[in-house]
Write an enzyme that holds these catalytic residues in place. Structure first.
Site, mmCIF file in Angstrom:
data_model
loop_
_atom_site.group_PDB
_atom_site.id
_atom_site.type_symbol
_atom_site.label_atom_id
_atom_site.label_comp_id
_atom_site.label_asym_id
_atom_site.label_seq_id
_atom_site.Cartn_x
_atom_site.Cartn_y
_atom_site.Cartn_z
ATOM 1 N N ARG A 1 4.224 -7.302 -1.469
ATOM 2 C CA ARG A 1 3.851 -5.892 -1.495
ATOM 3 C C ARG A 1 5.040 -5.039 -1.921
ATOM 4 O O ARG A 1 6.137 -5.237 -1.416
ATOM 5 C CB ARG A 1 3.373 -5.459 -0.097
ATOM 6 C CG ARG A 1 1.955 -5.884 0.191
ATOM 7 C CD ARG A 1 1.571 -5.635 1.618
ATOM 8 N NE ARG A 1 1.927 -4.314 2.122
ATOM 9 C CZ ARG A 1 1.498 -3.841 3.282
ATOM 10 N NH1 ARG A 1 0.697 -4.567 4.044
ATOM 11 N NH2 ARG A 1 1.851 -2.647 3.694
ATOM 12 N N ARG B 1 8.630 3.156 7.023
ATOM 13 C CA ARG B 1 7.331 2.839 7.639
ATOM 14 C C ARG B 1 7.475 2.701 9.161
ATOM 15 O O ARG B 1 6.595 3.111 9.915
ATOM 16 C CB ARG B 1 6.750 1.561 7.023
ATOM 17 C CG ARG B 1 6.215 1.809 5.606
ATOM 18 C CD ARG B 1 6.011 0.530 4.823
ATOM 19 N NE ARG B 1 5.056 -0.369 5.423
ATOM 20 C CZ ARG B 1 5.016 -1.673 5.177
ATOM 21 N NH1 ARG B 1 5.886 -2.233 4.352
ATOM 22 N NH2 ARG B 1 4.114 -2.422 5.756
HETATM 23 P P1 AMP Z 1 -0.667 -1.146 5.848
HETATM 24 O O1 AMP Z 1 -1.255 -2.142 4.911
HETATM 25 O O2 AMP Z 1 -1.552 -0.866 7.034
HETATM 26 O O3 AMP Z 1 0.750 -1.470 6.252
HETATM 27 O O4 AMP Z 1 -0.610 0.241 5.043
HETATM 28 C C1 AMP Z 1 0.201 0.369 3.878
HETATM 29 C C2 AMP Z 1 0.343 1.837 3.510
HETATM 30 O O5 AMP Z 1 -0.960 2.393 3.231
HETATM 31 C C3 AMP Z 1 0.912 2.739 4.586
HETATM 32 O O6 AMP Z 1 2.330 2.714 4.617
HETATM 33 C C4 AMP Z 1 0.362 4.101 4.163
HETATM 34 O O7 AMP Z 1 1.064 4.638 3.071
HETATM 35 C C5 AMP Z 1 -1.035 3.739 3.671
HETATM 36 N N1 AMP Z 1 -2.035 3.798 4.769
HETATM 37 C C6 AMP Z 1 -2.740 2.753 5.291
HETATM 38 N N2 AMP Z 1 -3.560 3.168 6.286
HETATM 39 C C7 AMP Z 1 -3.352 4.508 6.395
HETATM 40 C C8 AMP Z 1 -3.879 5.512 7.240
HETATM 41 N N3 AMP Z 1 -4.781 5.248 8.207
HETATM 42 N N4 AMP Z 1 -3.452 6.798 7.059
HETATM 43 C C9 AMP Z 1 -2.557 7.107 6.110
HETATM 44 N N5 AMP Z 1 -2.004 6.206 5.290
HETATM 45 C C10 AMP Z 1 -2.385 4.904 5.424
#
Ligand code: AMP
Length: 220
Positions: A161, A172
Site C-alpha cells: 500500500r 495515520r
Molecule cells: P485503512 O485501510 O482502514 O487503513 O484506511 C486507509 C485510509 O483510507 C485511511 O488512512 C483514510 O485516509 C481512508 N479511510 C478509510 N476509512 C475511513 C473513514 N472511515 N473515514 C475517513 N477516511 C477513511
C-alpha cells in the site's frame, strides 16, 4: 449480527474481520478497501480520496458515510456485517447511529483490538499482499510458503500500500490517537464495548473474538 472492529492501523482488523465474516456468514465492510477500489476505478469518490489517503489523513465524513450507507443496503449485508475502518471519529459514529436508527437496526457489539504502538509500526512497514487475490503477507511474520508465489491463488505479483511508508504511518497513528481513540469511550457509554488483546498471535486473537461473539451471534 452487526459489529464494529475498532483499533489502530496494523492491529489486525482486516485479517480478523475476514475470519469472522466466514464464521458468522456476514460481510466484511472495509472503508479503506472500498476507497482503494474507487481510486483504482478512477471514480469521483476515488479522485476525492486519493491525495488525502496518501497523506494518511481522513477522507471527508460525508463521503465515507454515504459509501457505507449505500453498501449496508446491499442484499449480501442483510444477514449482518463487520465494519472495519468505520467509524473513524465521533462525527462518523453519530452519523452511523442515525443511519441505523433510520434503517430500523442497530449495532450488536463493538470490539477494540488493542496493540502497542511500537508493534504497529513493525507490522505495517513489512506488510504486502497478493495483487491477484488480495491475500495478506508480511516480510517477517508471514511470508508465502514458496517465495514469490501466493499460497492462496498461485499469483506471482505482490503489492504494497502506498500509505504503508514510514512518514504516512506516523501520521495515520497520530490521526488514530486524536480522532478514533475517543470512540472507545463513546461505545463504552453505550454499553457495547468489548476488548481483546491484539498482541497475541492471529489464531489466539480470533479465538478471543469468537468467545465474545459466539453468544452474541446466537441472540442476534
Ligand atoms: P485503512 O485501510 O482502514 O487503513 O484506511 C486507509 C485510509 O483510507 C485511511 O488512512 C483514510 O485516509 C481512508 N479511510 C478509510 N476509512 C475511513 C473513514 N472511515 N473515514 C475517513 N477516511 C477513511
Amino acid at each position: 449480527m452487526r459489529l464494529i472492529l475498532l483499533g489502530p492501523p496494523g492491529a489486525g482488523k482486516g485479517t480478523q474481520a475476514a475470519r469472522l465474516a466466514d464464521r458468522y456468514g456476514i460481510v466484511q465492510l472495509s472503508t479503506g478497501d472500498m476507497l482503494r477500489a474507487a481510486i483504482k476505478a478512477g471514480s469521483e469518490v476515488g479522485l476525492k480520496a486519493k491525495a488525502v489517503m496518501e497523506r494518511g489523513d481522513l477522507v471527508s465524513d460525508d463521503l465515507v458515510a454515504a459509501v457505507i450507507s449505500e453498501r449496508i443496503d446491499q442484499p449480501d449485508a442483510k444477514n449482518g456485517y463487520i465494519l472495519d475502518g468505520f467509524p473513524r471519529n465521533t462525527a462518523q459514529a453519530g452519523a452511523l447511529d442515525r443511519m441505523l436508527a433510520q434503517k430500523g437496526s442497530g449495532l450488536d457489539a463493538v470490539v477494540e483490538i488493542k496493540v502497542d504502538e511500537a508493534e504497529l509500526v513493525k507490522r505495517i512497514s513489512g506488510r504486502f499482499s497478493c495483487a491477484k487475490c488480495g491475500a495478506g503477507y508480511h516480510d517477517d511474520f508471514k511470508k508465502p510458503e514458496k517465495p514469490g508465489v501466493c499460497d492462496e491463488c498461485g499469483g506471482t505479483e505482490f503489492v504494497r500500500r502506498p500509505d504503508d511508508n514510514a512518514g504516512t504511518v506516523r501520521n495515520r497513528l497520530k490521526v488514530y490517537r486524536e480522532q478514533t481513540e475517543p470512540l472507545i469511550a463513546y461505545y463504552e457509554k453505550q454499553g457495547l464495548l468489548e476488548t481483546v488483546d491484539g498482541m497475541a498471535d492471529i489464531a489466539e486473537v480470533t479465538a478471543a473474538l469468537e468467545r465474545i461473539l459466539d453468544p452474541i451471534s446466537e441472540n442476534a
